[in-house]
Design a protein around this motif. Structure first.
Motif, PDB file in Angstrom:
ATOM      1  N   TRP A 298      48.059  60.234  22.150  1.00 20.46           N
ATOM      2  CA  TRP A 298      46.817  60.611  22.812  1.00 20.46           C
ATOM      3  C   TRP A 298      45.627  60.634  21.853  1.00 20.46           C
ATOM      4  O   TRP A 298      44.488  60.734  22.281  1.00 20.46           O
ATOM      5  CB  TRP A 298      46.981  61.979  23.472  1.00 20.46           C
ATOM      6  N   ASP A 299      45.921  60.508  20.541  1.00 18.03           N
ATOM      7  CA  ASP A 299      44.835  60.575  19.565  1.00 18.03           C
ATOM      8  C   ASP A 299      44.923  59.496  18.492  1.00 18.03           C
ATOM      9  O   ASP A 299      44.262  59.580  17.461  1.00 18.03           O
ATOM     10  CB  ASP A 299      44.815  61.957  18.893  1.00 18.03           C
ATOM     11  N   GLY A 300      45.746  58.474  18.738  1.00 16.32           N
ATOM     12  CA  GLY A 300      45.882  57.392  17.775  1.00 16.32           C
ATOM     13  C   GLY A 300      46.922  57.633  16.702  1.00 16.32           C
ATOM     14  O   GLY A 300      47.143  56.759  15.856  1.00 16.32           O
ATOM     15  N   SER A 301      47.590  58.785  16.721  1.00 15.25           N
ATOM     16  CA  SER A 301      48.556  59.106  15.667  1.00 15.25           C
ATOM     17  C   SER A 301      49.990  59.126  16.193  1.00 15.25           C
ATOM     18  O   SER A 301      50.845  59.801  15.625  1.00 15.25           O
ATOM     19  CB  SER A 301      48.226  60.465  15.047  1.00 15.25           C
ATOM     20  N   GLY A 302      50.243  58.384  17.246  1.00 17.26           N
ATOM     21  CA  GLY A 302      51.566  58.411  17.844  1.00 17.26           C
ATOM     22  C   GLY A 302      52.672  58.029  16.893  1.00 17.26           C
ATOM     23  O   GLY A 302      53.681  58.740  16.773  1.00 17.26           O
ATOM     24  N   TYR A 303      52.521  56.908  16.186  1.00 21.64           N
ATOM     25  CA  TYR A 303      53.580  56.467  15.275  1.00 21.64           C
ATOM     26  C   TYR A 303      53.712  57.417  14.085  1.00 21.64           C
ATOM     27  O   TYR A 303      54.809  57.587  13.531  1.00 21.64           O
ATOM     28  CB  TYR A 303      53.323  55.039  14.813  1.00 21.64           C
TER      29      TYR A 303
ATOM     30  N   GLN B 148      57.550  48.109  37.883  1.00 22.04           N
ATOM     31  CA  GLN B 148      57.770  49.540  37.650  1.00 22.04           C
ATOM     32  C   GLN B 148      58.450  49.751  36.298  1.00 22.04           C
ATOM     33  O   GLN B 148      58.118  50.696  35.566  1.00 22.04           O
ATOM     34  CB  GLN B 148      58.633  50.146  38.766  1.00 22.04           C
ATOM     35  N   CYS B 149      59.382  48.876  35.969  1.00 17.53           N
ATOM     36  CA  CYS B 149      60.052  48.945  34.659  1.00 17.53           C
ATOM     37  C   CYS B 149      59.046  48.687  33.542  1.00 17.53           C
ATOM     38  O   CYS B 149      59.006  49.415  32.542  1.00 17.53           O
ATOM     39  CB  CYS B 149      61.185  47.925  34.578  1.00 17.53           C
ATOM     40  N   VAL B 150      58.240  47.651  33.720  1.00 15.57           N
ATOM     41  CA  VAL B 150      57.239  47.300  32.703  1.00 15.57           C
ATOM     42  C   VAL B 150      56.265  48.452  32.499  1.00 15.57           C
ATOM     43  O   VAL B 150      55.956  48.835  31.352  1.00 15.57           O
ATOM     44  CB  VAL B 150      56.486  46.022  33.110  1.00 15.57           C
ATOM     45  N   GLY B 151      55.779  49.030  33.586  1.00 18.94           N
ATOM     46  CA  GLY B 151      54.831  50.128  33.473  1.00 18.94           C
ATOM     47  C   GLY B 151      55.424  51.344  32.783  1.00 18.94           C
ATOM     48  O   GLY B 151      54.781  51.962  31.922  1.00 18.94           O
ATOM     49  N   GLY B 152      56.658  51.694  33.139  1.00 16.71           N
ATOM     50  CA  GLY B 152      57.303  52.852  32.518  1.00 16.71           C
ATOM     51  C   GLY B 152      57.517  52.661  31.036  1.00 16.71           C
ATOM     52  O   GLY B 152      57.226  53.560  30.226  1.00 16.71           O
ATOM     53  N   TYR B 153      58.017  51.493  30.653  1.00 12.75           N
ATOM     54  CA  TYR B 153      58.261  51.245  29.233  1.00 12.75           C
ATOM     55  C   TYR B 153      56.960  51.070  28.455  1.00 12.75           C
ATOM     56  O   TYR B 153      56.878  51.427  27.278  1.00 12.75           O
ATOM     57  CB  TYR B 153      59.168  50.028  29.046  1.00 12.75           C
ATOM     58  N   PHE B 154      55.929  50.537  29.087  1.00 11.95           N
ATOM     59  CA  PHE B 154      54.632  50.440  28.417  1.00 11.95           C
ATOM     60  C   PHE B 154      54.102  51.835  28.082  1.00 11.95           C
ATOM     61  O   PHE B 154      53.609  52.076  26.969  1.00 11.95           O
ATOM     62  CB  PHE B 154      53.629  49.697  29.295  1.00 11.95           C
ATOM     63  N   LEU B 155      54.194  52.775  29.031  1.00 13.72           N
ATOM     64  CA  LEU B 155      53.737  54.128  28.767  1.00 13.72           C
ATOM     65  C   LEU B 155      54.596  54.810  27.706  1.00 13.72           C
ATOM     66  O   LEU B 155      54.086  55.580  26.883  1.00 13.72           O
ATOM     67  CB  LEU B 155      53.745  54.937  30.063  1.00 13.72           C
ATOM     68  N   LEU B 156      55.900  54.527  27.711  1.00 13.50           N
ATOM     69  CA  LEU B 156      56.779  55.073  26.678  1.00 13.50           C
ATOM     70  C   LEU B 156      56.355  54.581  25.300  1.00 13.50           C
ATOM     71  O   LEU B 156      56.103  55.381  24.385  1.00 13.50           O
ATOM     72  CB  LEU B 156      58.227  54.667  26.963  1.00 13.50           C
ATOM     73  N   PHE B 157      56.268  53.256  25.140  1.00 11.14           N
ATOM     74  CA  PHE B 157      55.922  52.702  23.835  1.00 11.14           C
ATOM     75  C   PHE B 157      54.487  53.046  23.439  1.00 11.14           C
ATOM     76  O   PHE B 157      54.199  53.273  22.267  1.00 11.14           O
ATOM     77  CB  PHE B 157      56.123  51.187  23.832  1.00 11.14           C
ATOM     78  N   GLY B 158      53.598  53.087  24.442  1.00  9.48           N
ATOM     79  CA  GLY B 158      52.223  53.455  24.143  1.00  9.48           C
ATOM     80  C   GLY B 158      52.116  54.867  23.602  1.00  9.48           C
ATOM     81  O   GLY B 158      51.327  55.135  22.684  1.00  9.48           O
ATOM     82  N   THR B 159      52.917  55.786  24.146  1.00 11.50           N
ATOM     83  CA  THR B 159      52.909  57.165  23.653  1.00 11.50           C
ATOM     84  C   THR B 159      53.447  57.246  22.240  1.00 11.50           C
ATOM     85  O   THR B 159      52.902  57.965  21.388  1.00 11.50           O
ATOM     86  CB  THR B 159      53.752  58.061  24.579  1.00 11.50           C
ATOM     87  N   LEU B 160      54.510  56.499  21.967  1.00 11.52           N
ATOM     88  CA  LEU B 160      55.119  56.549  20.637  1.00 11.52           C
ATOM     89  C   LEU B 160      54.292  55.807  19.591  1.00 11.52           C
ATOM     90  O   LEU B 160      54.287  56.188  18.410  1.00 11.52           O
ATOM     91  CB  LEU B 160      56.533  55.954  20.683  1.00 11.52           C
ATOM     92  N   ILE B 161      53.594  54.755  19.994  1.00 13.06           N
ATOM     93  CA  ILE B 161      52.818  53.968  19.038  1.00 13.06           C
ATOM     94  C   ILE B 161      51.421  54.538  18.829  1.00 13.06           C
ATOM     95  O   ILE B 161      50.963  54.706  17.689  1.00 13.06           O
ATOM     96  CB  ILE B 161      52.722  52.500  19.508  1.00 13.06           C
ATOM     97  N   HIS B 162      50.738  54.851  19.923  1.00 14.28           N
ATOM     98  CA  HIS B 162      49.345  55.293  19.821  1.00 14.28           C
ATOM     99  C   HIS B 162      49.187  56.785  20.098  1.00 14.28           C
ATOM    100  O   HIS B 162      48.412  57.471  19.422  1.00 14.28           O
ATOM    101  CB  HIS B 162      48.463  54.497  20.790  1.00 14.28           C
TER     102      HIS B 162
END
Length: 311
Positions: free
Chosen positions: A140-145, A124-138
């Motif tokens: 919804w359109d590839g321009s997260g960072y 659950q920790c891994v999934g939550g942090y993956f979604l956090l970092f995924g949102t900041l890095i990528h």
């Protein structure tokens, strides 16, 4: 203190991580109260859950609302350019959603810990942090960072006209970064102190030293790498796959790789999890039969801990 689109993922991950960090204490707490009345067994009486809710309400919500007011463009990942573009529901969503997500993450992870599925609580920790970092890095359109590193709407709009290095330098010298730095010291510092403190408290319980296979300092480092480092690397890998081969192929490939790395019985992640000494087996919540007649006396033994079947 994080952008709205990623805030709930972070809150959920923090709640789950708090529950895993206090996993042994939660098992003991449940066992001690197994024969008590409904008032003692109330979830509100759980001090670890109460402190998790307090952390979210007192630290995460005010700092996030401050940044939303100070820089609404950055706080909304440039969906809004200013205060006039911020829907009032965003404020309600943020203020109410953060504690709710933290409590939900805690309760889900706690439920898994109490049935002996500690590794699944960790996921659950891994999934939550993956979604956090995924949102900041990528995003919804590839321009997260790009959205994260652009302190103002004009910076984001002109991203392609300047180098990444200059954008990073501009962000590091902005008032938004200064606010993140100050708030991060309070929020992330308190978060880490709490998680480490609860881990060490759990290690002091009977039987914990048998499960912890490494020194405490190394155990903390492995836990941090597993909770924060692994999801960050996973988010980078997923973003790279999507950029290289597209989402329709990249995401299924990533799901297969993640499944092998996380779920395989002999995966290195499972092995490292077993070294830290957090719950990976079931400490039964039932009271001991101290009288030997199958009924028990309504009180546990002094330690309040029994080890049982494997998770």
């Amino acid at each position: 203190m994080i952008q709205i689109q990623a805030a709930l993922f972070w809150a959920y991950a923090i709640g789950a991580t708090f529950a895993v960090s206090a996993g042994r204490q939660l098992q003991v707490w449940e066992r001690i109260n197994a024969g008590e009345g409904p008032r003692t067994r109330s979830r509100a009486a759980n001090p670890y859950l109460a402190l998790t809710a307090l952390f979210a309400a007192v630290l995460m919500v005010p700092t996030g609302l401050f940044l939303l007011w100070q820089n609404p463009a950055w706080a909304t990942m440039h969906v809004a350019e200013g205060h006039e573009g911020v829907w009032a529901g965003f404020v309600l969503f943020y203020a109410g959603g953060i504690p709710a997500a933290a409590i939900l993450g805690f309760l889900v992870a706690q439920a898994l810990v109490l049935v002996g599925a500690g590794y699944w609580a960790y996921l659950q920790c891994v999934g939550g942090y993956f979604l956090l970092f995924g949102t900041l890095i990528h995003g919804w359109d590839g321009s997260g960072y790009e959205r994260f590193l652009s302190p103002g709407a004009k910076d984001f709009a002109g991203w392609s006209r300047d180098s990444v290095v200059n954008h990073v330098l501009d962000f590091l010298t902005s008032g938004t970064f200064l606010a993140l730095l100050l708030f991060g010291a309070a929020v992330i510092g308190t978060m880490l102190v709490t998680e480490i403190g609860w881990l060490m408290e759990g290690w002091s319980l009977p039987g914990a030293d048998e499960d912890r296979k490494v020194p405490r300092l190394l155990g903390i480092a492995i836990a941090a790498a597993g909770v924060y480092g692994l999801p960050f690397v996973g988010a980078l890998f997923a973003s790279a796959l999507v950029r290289l081969v597209g989402g329709w192929l990249g995401l299924p490939v990533f799901a297969v790789v993640a499944g092998v790395v996380l779920l395989h019985g002999r995966s290195p992640v499972r092995w490292l999890y077993g070294l830290v000494g957090v719950p990976h087996r079931h400490w039964r919540a039932e009271l001991d039969d101290s009288r030997g007649d199958g009924r028990g006396d309504g009180r546990g033994d002094e330690s309040g801990v029994t080890t049982g079947r494997s998770a």
